[in-house]
Design a protein around this motif. Structure first.
Motif, PDB file in Angstrom:
ATOM      1  N   HIS A  87     102.494  56.224  36.536  1.00 42.72           N
ATOM      2  CA  HIS A  87     102.527  54.798  36.424  1.00 42.72           C
ATOM      3  C   HIS A  87     101.343  54.037  37.354  1.00 42.72           C
ATOM      4  N   LEU A  88     101.490  54.602  38.308  1.00 41.25           N
ATOM      5  CA  LEU A  88     100.326  54.093  39.438  1.00 41.25           C
ATOM      6  C   LEU A  88      98.805  54.175  38.666  1.00 41.25           C
ATOM      7  N   ARG A  89      98.505  55.130  38.096  1.00 42.82           N
ATOM      8  CA  ARG A  89      97.368  55.444  37.460  1.00 42.82           C
ATOM      9  C   ARG A  89      97.241  54.511  36.168  1.00 42.82           C
ATOM     10  N   SER A  90      98.278  54.548  35.586  1.00 38.22           N
ATOM     11  CA  SER A  90      98.170  53.702  34.151  1.00 38.22           C
ATOM     12  C   SER A  90      97.869  52.229  34.520  1.00 38.22           C
ATOM     13  N   ASN A  91      98.684  51.600  35.672  1.00 36.50           N
ATOM     14  CA  ASN A  91      98.494  50.026  36.011  1.00 36.50           C
ATOM     15  C   ASN A  91      97.048  50.273  36.508  1.00 36.50           C
ATOM     16  N   PHE A  92      96.464  51.039  36.981  1.00 39.34           N
ATOM     17  CA  PHE A  92      95.009  51.066  37.713  1.00 39.34           C
ATOM     18  C   PHE A  92      93.778  50.995  36.604  1.00 39.34           C
ATOM     19  N   GLU A  93      94.242  51.408  35.591  1.00 45.31           N
ATOM     20  CA  GLU A  93      93.247  51.595  34.368  1.00 45.31           C
ATOM     21  C   GLU A  93      93.128  50.650  33.525  1.00 45.31           C
ATOM     22  N   ILE A  94      92.819  49.171  34.117  1.00 46.29           N
ATOM     23  CA  ILE A  94      92.637  48.053  33.208  1.00 46.29           C
ATOM     24  C   ILE A  94      91.341  47.510  33.597  1.00 46.29           C
ATOM     25  N   PHE A  95      90.533  48.075  34.071  1.00 48.59           N
ATOM     26  CA  PHE A  95      89.006  47.610  34.537  1.00 48.59           C
ATOM     27  C   PHE A  95      88.045  47.855  33.477  1.00 48.59           C
ATOM     28  N   ASP A  96      88.478  48.767  32.294  1.00 51.30           N
ATOM     29  CA  ASP A  96      87.306  49.359  31.648  1.00 51.30           C
ATOM     30  C   ASP A  96      87.411  48.570  30.248  1.00 51.30           C
ATOM     31  N   PHE A  97      88.404  47.505  29.904  1.00 47.51           N
ATOM     32  CA  PHE A  97      88.498  46.878  28.699  1.00 47.51           C
ATOM     33  C   PHE A  97      88.746  45.389  29.020  1.00 47.51           C
ATOM     34  N   ARG A  98      88.169  44.685  28.217  1.00 49.19           N
ATOM     35  CA  ARG A  98      88.557  42.995  27.843  1.00 49.19           C
ATOM     36  C   ARG A  98      89.479  42.575  26.764  1.00 49.19           C
TER      37      ARG A  98
ATOM     38  N   HIS B 169      92.767  48.016  21.446  1.00 55.79           N
ATOM     39  CA  HIS B 169      91.996  48.286  22.467  1.00 55.79           C
ATOM     40  C   HIS B 169      92.148  49.827  23.070  1.00 55.79           C
ATOM     41  N   GLY B 170      93.043  50.607  22.483  1.00 57.07           N
ATOM     42  CA  GLY B 170      93.377  51.925  23.003  1.00 57.07           C
ATOM     43  C   GLY B 170      94.201  51.920  24.139  1.00 57.07           C
ATOM     44  N   LYS B 171      95.089  50.794  24.719  1.00 60.75           N
ATOM     45  CA  LYS B 171      95.455  50.580  25.787  1.00 60.75           C
ATOM     46  C   LYS B 171      97.232  50.414  25.539  1.00 60.75           C
ATOM     47  N   SER B 172      97.837  50.549  26.484  1.00 58.53           N
ATOM     48  CA  SER B 172      99.408  50.323  26.374  1.00 58.53           C
ATOM     49  C   SER B 172      99.478  48.857  26.360  1.00 58.53           C
ATOM     50  N   ALA B 173     100.864  48.387  26.198  1.00 58.56           N
ATOM     51  CA  ALA B 173     101.368  46.931  26.300  1.00 58.56           C
ATOM     52  C   ALA B 173     101.255  46.689  27.666  1.00 58.56           C
ATOM     53  N   VAL B 174     101.732  47.265  28.583  1.00 68.59           N
ATOM     54  CA  VAL B 174     101.548  47.125  29.922  1.00 68.59           C
ATOM     55  C   VAL B 174     100.296  46.833  30.492  1.00 68.59           C
ATOM     56  N   GLN B 175      99.306  47.605  30.169  1.00 71.24           N
ATOM     57  CA  GLN B 175      97.835  47.347  30.741  1.00 71.24           C
ATOM     58  C   GLN B 175      97.226  46.061  30.008  1.00 71.24           C
ATOM     59  N   VAL B 176      97.626  45.760  28.773  1.00 70.79           N
ATOM     60  CA  VAL B 176      97.396  44.592  28.204  1.00 70.79           C
ATOM     61  C   VAL B 176      97.860  43.336  29.005  1.00 70.79           C
ATOM     62  N   THR B 177      99.192  43.264  29.188  1.00 68.80           N
ATOM     63  CA  THR B 177      99.584  42.454  30.234  1.00 68.80           C
ATOM     64  C   THR B 177      99.158  42.211  31.628  1.00 68.80           C
ATOM     65  N   LEU B 178      98.542  43.172  31.952  1.00 69.72           N
ATOM     66  CA  LEU B 178      98.103  43.336  33.471  1.00 69.72           C
ATOM     67  C   LEU B 178      96.712  42.648  33.496  1.00 69.72           C
ATOM     68  N   ARG B 179      96.089  43.017  32.272  1.00 68.33           N
ATOM     69  CA  ARG B 179      94.571  42.470  32.020  1.00 68.33           C
ATOM     70  C   ARG B 179      94.481  41.098  31.730  1.00 68.33           C
ATOM     71  N   TRP B 180      95.496  40.339  31.056  1.00 69.29           N
ATOM     72  CA  TRP B 180      95.812  39.204  30.743  1.00 69.29           C
ATOM     73  C   TRP B 180      96.047  38.478  31.981  1.00 69.29           C
ATOM     74  N   LEU B 181      97.202  38.863  32.735  1.00 72.74           N
ATOM     75  CA  LEU B 181      97.063  38.129  33.999  1.00 72.74           C
ATOM     76  C   LEU B 181      95.882  37.814  35.087  1.00 72.74           C
ATOM     77  N   ILE B 182      95.226  39.143  35.132  1.00 77.90           N
ATOM     78  CA  ILE B 182      93.998  38.954  36.155  1.00 77.90           C
ATOM     79  C   ILE B 182      92.872  38.420  35.358  1.00 77.90           C
ATOM     80  N   ASP B 183      93.061  38.083  34.218  1.00 82.68           N
ATOM     81  CA  ASP B 183      91.815  37.617  33.532  1.00 82.68           C
ATOM     82  C   ASP B 183      91.833  35.894  33.703  1.00 82.68           C
ATOM     83  N   GLN B 184      93.104  35.526  34.206  1.00 79.02           N
ATOM     84  CA  GLN B 184      93.342  34.108  34.486  1.00 79.02           C
ATOM     85  C   GLN B 184      92.702  33.809  35.799  1.00 79.02           C
ATOM     86  N   SER B 185      91.949  32.701  36.110  1.00 73.62           N
ATOM     87  CA  SER B 185      91.470  32.056  37.180  1.00 73.62           C
ATOM     88  C   SER B 185      92.699  32.157  38.308  1.00 73.62           C
TER      89      SER B 185
END
Length: 274
Positions: free
Chosen positions: A233-244, A204-220
């Motif tokens: 790191h603040l910015r990297s963690n925040f850049e998870i809303f542009d992929f699925r 996805h062109g993302k880091s493992a951390v970004q994948v992890t955070l995306r996986w978490l917030i995808d859950q209901s």
């Protein structure tokens, strides 16, 4: 930003954790996070940084109602009277007349659970907390709180990451219209180098951390509280809303879940089986 919407609360699904941040660094990180777009800030009496969080909130210029602020009452202060006094101390330090979510940080069998929950409810009734909840509660204690004591809880904040299954807690929370907030969401850095998460990130062109955070917030009914010690790191963690993540990604990450618990102090309760 994405949100968890429950019981009239609108909780940003990605928050800013402040554990182990102190002094000027804490205030600087919270100020930077708010400027970047974070609107969910998590602190606790035990972190010793409520004053710095309050300073950053005051400096931000952001209307108080636009920020979802959580603090936690230390487990030695959850008796009736002492809990309320501790909350007043926290509010003074945070420079606010209310928090959006007030949690019991850890269960403590020295205090009757009903007494602590009633004290929490009294704080809410006084307008000093808009929502109340708990942290580090296994399902047996959640059941006692919600079904026996009829506590109207919004949240259980627990350690949750790809290597620790919290399925019993998640299932109970969802069935009782509660949310779960994940602390230590990247397993204190372990997620950053995990080969499965890294490979999915490369896809996805993302880091493992970004994948992890995306996986978490995808859950209901799930929010995540990564900590960051600086702007990068603040910015990297925040850049998870542009992929699925796709279904295969999620299934592969789900398969990693086990019993890798990183937070287990001597006062911890009996945890649910993985």
């Amino acid at each position: 930003m994405e949100y968890v919407n429950l019981k009239g609360a609108r909780v940003p699904a990605l928050g800013l954790g402040t554990w182990q941040l102190s002094g000027a660094q804490c205030a600087e990180v919270v100020r930077a996070g708010l400027a970047m777009g974070y609107r969910h800030v998590d602190t606790a009496q035990a972190y010793g940084n409520e004053e710095q969080v309050g300073e950053a909130l005051a400096d931000s210029g952001i209307p108080r109602d636009d920020i979802f602020l959580t603090t936690k009452v230390w487990y030695e202060r959850i008796g009736d009277g002492e809990l309320q006094r501790s909350v007043d101390e926290s509010l003074r330090k945070l420079r606010t007349d209310h928090v959006d979510l007030l949690l019991i940080h850890w269960p403590n069998p020295k205090f009757p659970l009903g007494e602590s929950l009633q004290a929490l409810s009294d704080v809410k009734a006084a307008g000093k907390a808009r929502n109340i909840g708990v942290s580090n509660f296994p399902t047996a204690l959640l059941k006692d709180a919600v079904e026996r004591h009829k506590a109207d809880l919004l949240c259980n904040q627990v350690e949750y990451h790809p290597f620790l299954s919290q399925r019993p807690v998640l299932e109970f929370a969802r069935s009782h219209d509660m949310m779960v907030t994940a602390y230590s969401p990247i397993a204190r850095g372990e997620a950053a180098t995990h080969p499965v998460l890294t490979r999915i990130g490369e896809k996805h062109g993302k880091s493992a951390v970004q994948v992890t955070l995306r996986w978490l917030i995808d859950q209901s009914n799930v929010a995540a509280l990564p900590k960051a010690s600086g702007e990068k790191h603040l910015r990297s963690n925040f850049e998870i809303f542009d992929f699925r993540l796709d279904a295969d990604d999620r299934a592969e990450i789900d398969s990693l879940r086990g019993d890798r618990r990183l937070v287990n102090p001597g006062w911890a309760p009996a945890w649910d089986a993985a």
